[in-house]
Design a protein around this motif. Structure first.
Motif, PDB file in Angstrom:
ATOM      1  N   TRP A  34      33.161  49.106  39.235  1.00 27.88           N
ATOM      2  CA  TRP A  34      34.013  49.319  38.069  1.00 27.88           C
ATOM      3  C   TRP A  34      35.271  48.460  38.157  1.00 27.88           C
ATOM      4  O   TRP A  34      35.688  47.836  37.179  1.00 27.88           O
ATOM      5  CB  TRP A  34      34.350  50.801  37.964  1.00 27.88           C
ATOM      6  N   ASP A  38      36.211  45.478  35.618  1.00 26.07           N
ATOM      7  CA  ASP A  38      37.471  45.533  34.885  1.00 26.07           C
ATOM      8  C   ASP A  38      38.316  44.286  35.151  1.00 26.07           C
ATOM      9  O   ASP A  38      38.959  43.762  34.254  1.00 26.07           O
ATOM     10  CB  ASP A  38      38.237  46.798  35.275  1.00 26.07           C
ATOM     11  N   LYS A  41      36.562  41.377  33.239  1.00 24.63           N
ATOM     12  CA  LYS A  41      36.495  41.620  31.802  1.00 24.63           C
ATOM     13  C   LYS A  41      37.873  41.497  31.147  1.00 24.63           C
ATOM     14  O   LYS A  41      38.003  40.926  30.073  1.00 24.63           O
ATOM     15  CB  LYS A  41      35.920  43.016  31.548  1.00 24.63           C
ATOM     16  N   ASN A  42      38.889  42.034  31.786  1.00 27.12           N
ATOM     17  CA  ASN A  42      40.219  42.074  31.186  1.00 27.12           C
ATOM     18  C   ASN A  42      41.165  41.020  31.746  1.00 27.12           C
ATOM     19  O   ASN A  42      42.311  40.945  31.319  1.00 27.12           O
ATOM     20  CB  ASN A  42      40.845  43.458  31.385  1.00 27.12           C
ATOM     21  N   GLY A  48      44.268  48.032  38.631  1.00 25.44           N
ATOM     22  CA  GLY A  48      43.783  49.169  37.856  1.00 25.44           C
ATOM     23  C   GLY A  48      43.746  50.433  38.688  1.00 25.44           C
ATOM     24  O   GLY A  48      43.980  50.442  39.892  1.00 25.44           O
TER      25      GLY A  48
END
Length: 78
Positions: A34, A38, A41-42, A48
């Motif tokens: 995850w 993340d 992707k971001n 995070g």
């Protein structure tokens, strides 16, 4: 009869310990996947909540492991 109960408890403890290790491994793998998803992707710098969770899990694991090792050493020395 009492000896049989002790054996059942030992066997159950072994299964619980093994299940806990597998659960921890799967949880950490999912969080890492995850976090990496993340990150890419971001396009963030990787700060995070996933990294915080992984750090907390690993810290609790290490503290617990050290505590159990010390506790067992004290029992053996008595």
């Amino acid at each position: 009869m009492k000896g049989d109960d002790d054996k059942k408890d030992e066997i159950e403890k072994d299964y619980n310990a093994e299940a806990s290790r597998y659960t921890l491994a799967i949880l950490l793998a999912a969080l890492l996947i995850w976090a990496l998803y993340d990150l890419f992707k971001n396009d963030k710098s990787g700060h995070g909540i996933q990294w915080v969770l992984v750090s907390c899990i690993v810290s609790v694991f290490e503290v617990t492991k050290r505590y159990l090792i010390r506790r067992d050493d004290k029992k053996k020395n008595r």
